[in-house]
Design a protein around this motif. Structure first.
Motif, PDB file in Angstrom:
ATOM      1  N   LEU A   1       0.828  -1.182   0.022  1.00 27.14           N
ATOM      2  CA  LEU A   1       0.030  -0.106  -0.073  1.00 27.14           C
ATOM      3  C   LEU A   1       0.985   1.120   0.039  1.00 27.14           C
ATOM      4  CD1 LEU A   1      -3.305   0.715   0.326  1.00 27.14           C
ATOM      5  CD2 LEU A   1      -2.599   1.218   2.511  1.00 27.14           C
TER       6      LEU A   1
ATOM      7  N   ARG B   1       2.845   1.966  -3.347  1.00 29.23           N
ATOM      8  CA  ARG B   1       1.771   2.384  -4.311  1.00 29.23           C
ATOM      9  C   ARG B   1       1.769   3.804  -3.873  1.00 29.23           C
ATOM     10  NH1 ARG B   1      -4.557   1.294  -5.581  1.00 29.23           N
ATOM     11  NH2 ARG B   1      -4.619   2.207  -3.692  1.00 29.23           N
TER      12      ARG B   1
ATOM     13  N   LEU C   1       2.547   7.276  -6.541  1.00 29.90           N
ATOM     14  CA  LEU C   1       1.531   8.165  -6.796  1.00 29.90           C
ATOM     15  C   LEU C   1       1.768   9.552  -6.182  1.00 29.90           C
ATOM     16  CD1 LEU C   1      -1.792   6.087  -6.732  1.00 29.90           C
ATOM     17  CD2 LEU C   1      -0.457   6.581  -8.672  1.00 29.90           C
TER      18      LEU C   1
ATOM     19  N   GLN D   1       1.611  10.330  -3.248  1.00 26.63           N
ATOM     20  CA  GLN D   1       0.595  10.367  -2.122  1.00 26.63           C
ATOM     21  C   GLN D   1       0.926  10.324  -0.900  1.00 26.63           C
ATOM     22  OE1 GLN D   1      -2.439   7.674  -3.677  1.00 26.63           O
ATOM     23  NE2 GLN D   1      -4.068   9.687  -4.034  1.00 26.63           N
ATOM     24  N   VAL D   2       2.159   9.592  -0.667  1.00 26.60           N
ATOM     25  CA  VAL D   2       2.907   9.403   0.714  1.00 26.60           C
ATOM     26  C   VAL D   2       3.953  10.635   0.729  1.00 26.60           C
ATOM     27  CG1 VAL D   2       4.102   7.851   2.245  1.00 26.60           C
ATOM     28  CG2 VAL D   2       2.154   7.305   0.898  1.00 26.60           C
TER      29      VAL D   2
ATOM     30  N   ASN E   1       2.041  13.460   5.396  1.00 28.99           N
ATOM     31  CA  ASN E   1       0.921  12.435   6.130  1.00 28.99           C
ATOM     32  C   ASN E   1       1.513  11.229   6.382  1.00 28.99           C
ATOM     33  OD1 ASN E   1       1.674  11.125   3.631  1.00 28.99           O
ATOM     34  ND2 ASN E   1      -0.567  11.274   2.825  1.00 28.99           N
TER      35      ASN E   1
ATOM     36  N   ALA F   1       0.295  10.413   9.916  1.00 32.15           N
ATOM     37  CA  ALA F   1      -1.010   9.814  10.202  1.00 32.15           C
ATOM     38  C   ALA F   1      -1.118   8.477   9.509  1.00 32.15           C
ATOM     39  CB  ALA F   1      -1.937  10.752   9.310  1.00 32.15           C
ATOM     40  N   LEU F   2      -0.267   8.044   8.616  1.00 35.81           N
ATOM     41  CA  LEU F   2      -0.185   6.783   8.056  1.00 35.81           C
ATOM     42  C   LEU F   2       0.168   5.831   8.899  1.00 35.81           C
ATOM     43  CD1 LEU F   2       0.684   7.314   4.317  1.00 35.81           C
ATOM     44  CD2 LEU F   2      -1.178   5.950   5.106  1.00 35.81           C
TER      45      LEU F   2
ATOM     46  N   LYS G   1      -2.480   5.041  11.624  1.00 33.01           N
ATOM     47  CA  LYS G   1      -3.398   4.160  10.928  1.00 33.01           C
ATOM     48  C   LYS G   1      -2.939   2.817  10.848  1.00 33.01           C
ATOM     49  CE  LYS G   1      -5.224   2.397   6.919  1.00 33.01           C
ATOM     50  NZ  LYS G   1      -4.773   2.193   5.740  1.00 33.01           N
ATOM     51  N   GLU G   2      -1.897   2.694  10.452  1.00 30.37           N
ATOM     52  CA  GLU G   2      -1.247   1.209  10.004  1.00 30.37           C
ATOM     53  C   GLU G   2      -0.889   0.721  11.393  1.00 30.37           C
ATOM     54  OE1 GLU G   2      -1.094  -0.513   7.321  1.00 30.37           O
ATOM     55  OE2 GLU G   2      -2.130   0.985   6.341  1.00 30.37           O
TER      56      GLU G   2
ATOM     57  N   ALA H   1      -8.113  14.661  -7.125  1.00 33.63           N
ATOM     58  CA  ALA H   1      -8.607  13.150  -6.631  1.00 33.63           C
ATOM     59  C   ALA H   1      -7.404  12.926  -5.864  1.00 33.63           C
ATOM     60  CB  ALA H   1      -9.065  12.395  -7.948  1.00 33.63           C
ATOM     61  N   LEU H   2      -6.293  12.624  -6.551  1.00 33.33           N
ATOM     62  CA  LEU H   2      -5.065  12.302  -5.940  1.00 33.33           C
ATOM     63  C   LEU H   2      -4.780  12.884  -4.420  1.00 33.33           C
ATOM     64  CD1 LEU H   2      -2.247  12.011  -8.767  1.00 33.33           C
ATOM     65  CD2 LEU H   2      -3.027  10.066  -7.480  1.00 33.33           C
ATOM     66  N   LEU H   3      -4.834  13.994  -4.478  1.00 37.32           N
ATOM     67  CA  LEU H   3      -4.797  14.856  -3.313  1.00 37.32           C
ATOM     68  C   LEU H   3      -5.828  14.508  -2.170  1.00 37.32           C
ATOM     69  CD1 LEU H   3      -3.613  17.080  -1.609  1.00 37.32           C
ATOM     70  CD2 LEU H   3      -5.057  18.677  -2.526  1.00 37.32           C
TER      71      LEU H   3
ATOM     72  N   GLU I   1      -7.288  11.352  -2.014  1.00 43.14           N
ATOM     73  CA  GLU I   1      -7.019  10.259  -1.578  1.00 43.14           C
ATOM     74  C   GLU I   1      -5.908  10.177  -0.721  1.00 43.14           C
ATOM     75  OE1 GLU I   1      -8.150   7.885  -5.796  1.00 43.14           O
ATOM     76  OE2 GLU I   1      -6.151   7.970  -5.271  1.00 43.14           O
ATOM     77  N   SER I   2      -4.985  11.106  -0.583  1.00 43.85           N
ATOM     78  CA  SER I   2      -3.868  11.131   0.232  1.00 43.85           C
ATOM     79  C   SER I   2      -4.135  11.729   1.687  1.00 43.85           C
ATOM     80  CB  SER I   2      -2.464  11.886  -0.460  1.00 43.85           C
ATOM     81  OG  SER I   2      -2.981  13.181  -0.533  1.00 43.85           O
ATOM     82  N   LEU I   3      -5.215  12.096   1.845  1.00 40.04           N
ATOM     83  CA  LEU I   3      -5.556  12.905   3.115  1.00 40.04           C
ATOM     84  C   LEU I   3      -6.351  11.779   4.176  1.00 40.04           C
ATOM     85  CD1 LEU I   3      -6.771  16.306   1.811  1.00 40.04           C
ATOM     86  CD2 LEU I   3      -4.681  15.903   2.832  1.00 40.04           C
ATOM     87  N   PRO I   4      -5.872  12.004   5.464  1.00 44.34           N
ATOM     88  CA  PRO I   4      -6.658  11.247   6.450  1.00 44.34           C
ATOM     89  C   PRO I   4      -7.920  11.778   6.331  1.00 44.34           C
ATOM     90  CG  PRO I   4      -4.759  12.241   7.408  1.00 44.34           C
ATOM     91  CD  PRO I   4      -4.717  12.919   5.980  1.00 44.34           C
TER      92      PRO I   4
ATOM     93  N   ARG J   1     -10.353   6.396  -6.611  1.00 44.00           N
ATOM     94  CA  ARG J   1     -10.457   4.864  -6.478  1.00 44.00           C
ATOM     95  C   ARG J   1     -11.668   5.077  -5.546  1.00 44.00           C
ATOM     96  NH1 ARG J   1      -5.639   6.121  -7.088  1.00 44.00           N
ATOM     97  NH2 ARG J   1      -4.413   4.817  -8.216  1.00 44.00           N
TER      98      ARG J   1
ATOM     99  N   ASP K   1      -7.835   2.016   0.128  1.00 47.51           N
ATOM    100  CA  ASP K   1      -7.800   3.631   0.586  1.00 47.51           C
ATOM    101  C   ASP K   1      -6.828   3.649   1.604  1.00 47.51           C
ATOM    102  OD1 ASP K   1      -8.226   6.006   1.668  1.00 47.51           O
ATOM    103  OD2 ASP K   1     -10.336   5.890   2.129  1.00 47.51           O
ATOM    104  N   LEU K   2      -5.857   4.488   1.364  1.00 50.26           N
ATOM    105  CA  LEU K   2      -4.670   4.854   2.027  1.00 50.26           C
ATOM    106  C   LEU K   2      -5.076   4.825   3.754  1.00 50.26           C
ATOM    107  CD1 LEU K   2      -2.056   7.302   0.730  1.00 50.26           C
ATOM    108  CD2 LEU K   2      -1.405   5.042   1.422  1.00 50.26           C
ATOM    109  N   PHE K   3      -6.157   5.766   3.857  1.00 53.89           N
ATOM    110  CA  PHE K   3      -6.769   5.838   4.894  1.00 53.89           C
ATOM    111  C   PHE K   3      -8.210   5.470   5.348  1.00 53.89           C
ATOM    112  CE2 PHE K   3      -3.467   9.335   4.847  1.00 53.89           C
ATOM    113  CZ  PHE K   3      -2.857   9.194   5.930  1.00 53.89           C
TER     114      PHE K   3
END
Lengths: 446, 446
Positions: A334, A337, A341, A343-344, A348, A351-352, A355-356, B38-40, B42-45, B69, B270-272
């Motif tokens: 995860l 990916r 993208l 996105q990490v 964040n 926060a990830l 959550k994990e 959309a990418l942004l 998805e990347s947020l909590p 997604r 989902d990342l979060f």
């Protein structure tokens, strides 16, 4: 239509008259395009591949080579007679040579380079300044361009003369060759001929810098809605473009590379590479993993005395290792990916992690209980159940944290986490798992 | 240009005034396109995601949802006030709804469907006949089409009126609506107006059947060199087209799906995602792998007595399991790619098996010797070295054979080998490895 070939690979290969030019096979091959022929050649064992190669008409050969992955291509490069190359190189251009360069021995490369005309030589040198990871290496020079003071009638004249594939805009450049604007071709048909093109150009047309990373650019081009985007050098000078077909090839190579990397191979791996070459390539990965397995063994070795007295610990070791490895690989996949993208980010990652950690905690508790109960019933030993339960919990938590930290740190140091992430991760989970399990076993069960 | 956003995710997130519409963030967001938003998002909590969502202008919201997604999208669907949907659905078309349908609760779906005009309702019903795996589900209806008796002047008139993205040909259909030919738009500019379009149409223009598999079609479209290809139903009637942007999205989803599947997750993860949901999704995969780990344990359990007397066997178990698992996953990964590219068929599977067997044999011998010697030196026991050497050799051979057979058989029964291949494979290599190692240990070392 053009799907005919892949479906008939089976048939073609199983026909014994593969090399008779009058056979059915020959007819199928004559209809196939270069992409299909490349796929077919790659799917054949080496001897059959060479036989088929020799039946392909010379004028198709260069295009087929270009479509092939470099390992299977290398087989055909060596199987081609030296005198054939002059024919193959007749129409070669800079883009072709950039694609082939790695597969050609020095002597052949020089013959190909000599066959380029002056402009193509210049294109080659320009693109070759950029490494393969950067998009500048993959630009094409087939595009429509006009000076910024051009009018609609100039645009119409230009599109009547030529129309490269995937062309939906004309690029406008200023006197220094800097990219300035893009004009949609569709508009030319409905406007007065004397109008300036700058009056109908698009706002904010996306521009690619030649040093950008290939796979990111590929995605941008593909989702832009345009057939191609302009590429500029560090001085904003227009040096080429990337169209959707090139972008799709880069994207496919990128994803295949990621998937192959997870098993320590690369995208160019040949289905039928010679046994020695293949064994050698894979041996390196086996060796790296062997080192990590020995590290795990060394940790187990610290608890020999415990195992001797409680053999059940040895029996259950794979369970502890497996749960940590699987939980970790989920988080790892995860996060990899997300990194790809973009996105990490450092914004964040906290926060990830949190959550994990919670997901790991929840799954840790659940599976600790399940496995603890199974162990209790199997070996009729409540303390053993407790020991494995705690070990499982700790290992799943460690897996979650490592699943975030390992790829983020690798990425920070520009190491591809798709390649090395899982080796490092399973080393962590093996060690944590075995030490927790056998360590607790030593404390509680002896 | 449009790369501005991903690079600034960090900045945007870390700004405390995320929801002040006058802030810098608001400016950045106003420039962002739907893909970037959309990418942004998805990347947020989740909390931040909802706050940002509320600052996005209503006219952009539907397009942003479509690009997301489905798991992260679901969060925003539930966070949207019921009264907002009428605004969001104002311009919805069939393609949008097909993309969103799975994320909408029944009541919302019906509101959206009601908002479609008659033609769009018909498009929706037509496409929805095809399951998501088939390309018919993803067709668009923006294309240029003329009857086969049309002339160049009709073509010119048509392109002056409209020009959908990625349009480089006009489709010609006969009276029954069957696709007949394609005419390159570029040619219209240089031909006499009274000429029939059929006189300048392309030979053998590729046609897609609506029931074809999405990812195969995607590749074909992307490599075709055209901006879009026509899609026909089972009666050869033209029902839509797939353009390169849609094809690129399908390709990206396919590859991401493959990568996520290898860890038992799916592309929509989902990342979060909420902790419970995420833990539940992953628990299934952990459970399946736990079963296989217990199977391995059960086999080890058969040799408890042996382990008790020769604890070195327990110490070295991870080495045997690891080498088999890694060697097997290399073959597996290569074969899965070959199957996806239709390069592995019943015609060459025999040749592949023979090649992988030889590669495995060679690596088996090499690593058997290396590991045998290490074991000998470590435990000062030549027989132990012999035992582990033979076990390693057998396990690498078994891994090579399973690496070919497992994915080929799964594929034959339409089970995705990317998802279940590696679980089955490691079960095989664990069992073969442990039984060979501990079994030989029982014979030679007791």
């Amino acid at each position: 239509m053009s799907e005919v070939l892949p479906d008939r690979i089976e048939e073609v290969i199983s026909q014994s008259d593969l090399y008779s030019e009058t056979s059915d096979t020959a007819t199928v091959l004559a209809q196939a395009d270069e992409v299909e022929l490349a796929l077919l050649l790659e799917s054949l064992p080496i001897q059959e591949r060479i036989i088929l190669w020799q039946t392909i008409p010379d004028h198709k050969k260069l295009d087929v080579l270009i479509e092939m992955r470099s390992d299977p291509r290398a087989v055909l490069v060596s199987a081609t007679e030296p005198e054939q190359w002059d024919v193959l190189f007749t129409d070669i251009d800079a883009e072709d040579l950039l694609e082939l360069a790695d597969s050609l021995p020095q002597e052949l490369f020089e013959r190909a380079y000599t066959a380029l005309d002056r402009l193509q030589k210049q294109y080659y040198t320009e693109a070759d300044q950029y490494p393969e990871e950067q998009i500048g290496h993959w630009i094409s020079h087939d595009y429509l361009v006009l000076p910024i003071n051009a009018k609609v009638r100039d645009g119409l004249r230009l599109i009547r003369r030529e129309m490269p594939r995937h062309t939906d805009v004309i690029f406008l450049i200023n006197r220094s060759g800097h990219f300035s604007e893009a004009v949609p071709i569709a508009k030319l048909h409905v406007l007065p001929e004397h109008l300036h093109l700058t009056d109908v150009s698009l706002d904010d047309f996306p521009i690619i810098s030649a040093v950008e990373e290939g796979q990111l650019v590929a995605k941008e081009v593909l989702l832009s809605g345009f057939g191609a985007l302009p590429v500029v050098d560090e001085n904003e000078k227009l040096i080429g473009r990337i169209d959707v077909t090139t972008a799709a090839e880069l994207m496919q190579e990128y994803y295949e590379g990621q998937i192959m990397a997870s098993a320590g191979m690369d995208e160019d791996e040949d289905l039928f590479s010679p046994v020695r070459k293949s064994a050698k390539g894979r041996a390196i990965w086996l060796g790296i993993n062997l080192l990590t397995a020995f590290v795990a063994s060394a940790f187990i070795g610290m608890f020999e005395a415990t195992i001797q007295q409680v053999v059940a610990l040895a029996v259950l070791m794979p369970v502890v290792a497996s749960m940590g490895g699987i939980a970790g690989s989920q988080t790892l996949t995860l996060i990899i990916r997300g990194l790809a993208l973009k996105q990490v980010t450092s914004a964040n990652v906290g926060a990830l992690l949190s959550k994990e950690f919670k997901v790991g905690g929840l799954n840790g508790v659940i599976w600790a209980v399940v496995i603890g109960v199974v162990a209790l019933l199997w070996f009729n030993d409540p303390l053993l159940g407790l020991v494995i339960g705690i070990a499982i919990f700790l290992n799943i938590i460690a897996a979650a944290l490592a699943g975030v930290f390992v790829p983020v740190i690798l990425d920070k140091y520009k190491i591809d986490p798709a390649l090395s992430g899982s080796v490092i991760l399973t080393t962590v989970t093996d060690i944590v798992g075995f030490v927790a399990f056998l360590g607790l076993g030593t404390v509680f069960l002896l």
